[in-house]
Design a protein around this motif. Sequence first.
Motif, PDB file in Angstrom:
ATOM      1  N   TYR A 216       0.820  -1.212   0.000  1.00  0.00           N
ATOM      2  CA  TYR A 216       0.000   0.000   0.000  1.00  0.00           C
ATOM      3  C   TYR A 216       0.855   1.263   0.000  1.00  0.00           C
ATOM      4  N   ARG A 218       3.526   1.417  -1.916  1.00  0.00           N
ATOM      5  CA  ARG A 218       3.758   1.539  -3.361  1.00  0.00           C
ATOM      6  C   ARG A 218       2.553   2.184  -4.038  1.00  0.00           C
ATOM      7  N   THR A 219       1.348   1.776  -3.601  1.00  0.00           N
ATOM      8  CA  THR A 219       0.134   2.391  -4.166  1.00  0.00           C
ATOM      9  C   THR A 219       0.124   3.894  -3.897  1.00  0.00           C
ATOM     10  N   ARG A 221       2.576   5.858  -3.427  1.00  0.00           N
ATOM     11  CA  ARG A 221       3.559   6.534  -4.284  1.00  0.00           C
ATOM     12  C   ARG A 221       3.063   6.596  -5.712  1.00  0.00           C
ATOM     13  N   LEU A 225       1.508  10.989  -4.507  1.00  0.00           N
ATOM     14  CA  LEU A 225       1.488  11.759  -3.258  1.00  0.00           C
ATOM     15  C   LEU A 225       2.907  12.171  -2.895  1.00  0.00           C
ATOM     16  N   GLU A 227       6.173  12.610  -0.698  1.00  0.00           N
ATOM     17  CA  GLU A 227       6.778  11.649   0.214  1.00  0.00           C
ATOM     18  C   GLU A 227       6.343  11.920   1.659  1.00  0.00           C
ATOM     19  N   ARG A 229       3.521  13.045   2.717  1.00  0.00           N
ATOM     20  CA  ARG A 229       2.187  12.494   2.968  1.00  0.00           C
ATOM     21  C   ARG A 229       2.221  10.965   3.014  1.00  0.00           C
ATOM     22  N   ARG A 233       0.814   9.960   6.519  1.00  0.00           N
ATOM     23  CA  ARG A 233      -0.570   9.517   6.461  1.00  0.00           C
ATOM     24  C   ARG A 233      -0.679   8.016   6.238  1.00  0.00           C
ATOM     25  N   HIS A 234       0.206   7.465   5.374  1.00  0.00           N
ATOM     26  CA  HIS A 234       0.026   6.063   4.997  1.00  0.00           C
ATOM     27  C   HIS A 234       0.892   5.096   5.797  1.00  0.00           C
ATOM     28  N   ALA A 235       2.036   5.562   6.260  1.00  0.00           N
ATOM     29  CA  ALA A 235       2.952   4.618   6.908  1.00  0.00           C
ATOM     30  C   ALA A 235       2.952   4.732   8.429  1.00  0.00           C
ATOM     31  N   GLN A 237       1.037   5.471  10.992  1.00  0.00           N
ATOM     32  CA  GLN A 237       0.063   4.912  11.919  1.00  0.00           C
ATOM     33  C   GLN A 237       0.324   3.427  12.174  1.00  0.00           C
ATOM     34  N   ALA A 238       0.644   2.689  11.105  1.00  0.00           N
ATOM     35  CA  ALA A 238       0.945   1.273  11.276  1.00  0.00           C
ATOM     36  C   ALA A 238       2.317   1.100  11.915  1.00  0.00           C
TER      37      ALA A 238
END
Lengths: 319, 322
Positions: A216, A218-219, A221, A225, A227, A229, A233-235, A237-238
């Motif tokens: 996700y 890769r998606t 990117r 978006l 870097e 963000r 936003r995408h990395a 939190q996990a």
Amino acid sequence: MLSFALKRLAIAAPTLFIIVSLSFFLMHTAPGGPFDAEANLEPQIIANLKAAYDLDKPLFQQYLIYLGKVAQGEFGPSIRYQDRSVTQLIATGLPVSLRIGLSAIFIAAMIGISLGITAALNQNKTTDYVVMGVAMTGIAVPSFVLAPLMTLIFGVILKLLPIATLEPGGSLARTFPAIAPLTPYILPIIALAIPQVAIISRLTRGAMIEVLRQNYIRTARAKGLAERRVVWRHALQAGLLPVVSYLGPAIAGIVTGAVVVETIFQLPGMGRFFVQGAINRDYPLVLGIVIIFATAVIAMNLIVDLLYGVLDPKVKAGD
Amino acid sequence: MNPVLTLDHLNVSFATNNGEVSAVSDLSLSITPGECVGIVGESGSGKSQTFLGAMGLLANNGTATGRVVFQGQDLLTLDRAALNKIRGDRMAMIFQDAGTSLTPHMRIGDQLIEVLTTHKGHSRQAARQRVLEVMESMRIPEIEKRLTQYPHEFSGGMRQRVMIAMALVCEPDLLIADEPTTALDVTVQAQILNLFRALKRHTKSAIVLITHDLGVVAGLCDRVAVMYAGRIVEEAPVADIFAAPKHPYTQGLLKCMPRLDQLLDAELDAIPGQPPNLQNLPNGCAFAERCVNANTRCHNERPALRELSSARRAACHLLEAA
């Protein structure tokens, strides 16, 4: 979510009961007693003292008496600190420990997470090696080495900060009177924070590297978006999940038991009472602190579990 | 017509502990606006890496060299910011496994809306409106409610629809679909393929369909490029590939397809042997080891991709002799 929290609180009561019982018997199994150090006392006086603290009764009866008191929210009188109840001692120690412990963990989390992210984004480059090298050093150097060293440098040689007192002092307090009340806490907080920074940055780095390899990312990117963000936003939190689960027990531990640091800086916090209590076989004091510590761990774990539900929507609290 | 994308002598390689692995070698291909090109090959033939390389999405140890000209700009020379202006907007990609390709902790709506707010400068409200439109065209039911849900609350087919919607919100000029149906049930596959068919009719996007399934290609594509061991071995209009495959590998692939008009117990003609190790490619034709007609020249000299007719290319010494 609410029913989950209530369920957890219901489990907390028996957990605490088991912890209190185990600690009570372990504490009494330890050889020696609170008055062994008083070699010169008459046997009759010792017997009177023991009677005053119910120590002459059979162990199981003592246990029931203690449970009765705890059930009423009372930890009993301290044996060693005369005329003061364990509750009073905790009331003086806990604020000191909370103040340095929470500040240290907050600072450590901020710095540790930022360093961890920076290292993960520069995996196997110079920045990564430098950050992780420093982190390894932070983990490897124990606080009983770090704390006296800092005292020596900043207190004794540079005379910037006060040593082993809660009174403001040192040249820093004189130059900046506004922050003078904080000066006694600076060194203990740094000493507590450094190992935590090291651990948190390593945890963050490992988790972020793992997350940044996910499909996700890769998606994200591929969507074009920025870097910034992608990371925030995408990395992130996990990537924070392992850090959050570490922070829960770590906060409980650092607040209730900064034993070494409190001893070296002579701070009247929980850690020092704990050690003193254990050495003096001050049964009520040790047990009281154990209960506070256990409660803190249980509470922090509950908070971590609730936070997990927020960070990871797949974890629905209550399932 | 000017091609929308031209790959010019593209090479993709990965630095590994055992040395450099070459995933794509000297690959040239053009895609004209509006056409649908199928990229066919087995796993490891480099079909995905070709386009990941073109979009700057290779793993950290990967490098792409050569030229990737998209609407006149060489993508390989662009910096990250300039590349980000193009990908997701004018050039979008759909990935194979929608289950792991959507961010698990973000609401579907937010993941779709951010594409528009990033590229088109839409307000959240305007972006949401456009997202609803696209989701509707993807035949996703209860879209309003779906927007607030997380990926794990979607079925595999619905997730793939979301992926496609995500690629389409900005109406890209080029859509790259990397095995969009592979991870899905057969019935869901058919639904997704229908979506692609509708897409082909209703948009002006060129589509690159990466697949190992020749059946998918037959139903959708105008043109096919067959890849083997990191190179294109044959390129032709889709009807010609099925009617008269030229390269022995393409012929082998077609023979592997089960056919309804054959006896059930008839054995499929599997291609013997294994694809070559990409770390240690042979000097000659990469397919020679598995080719029944291979001669010494095939083993020693790599065949060039030659034009057979105006629309067909193939890389095989045997064709020259014939």
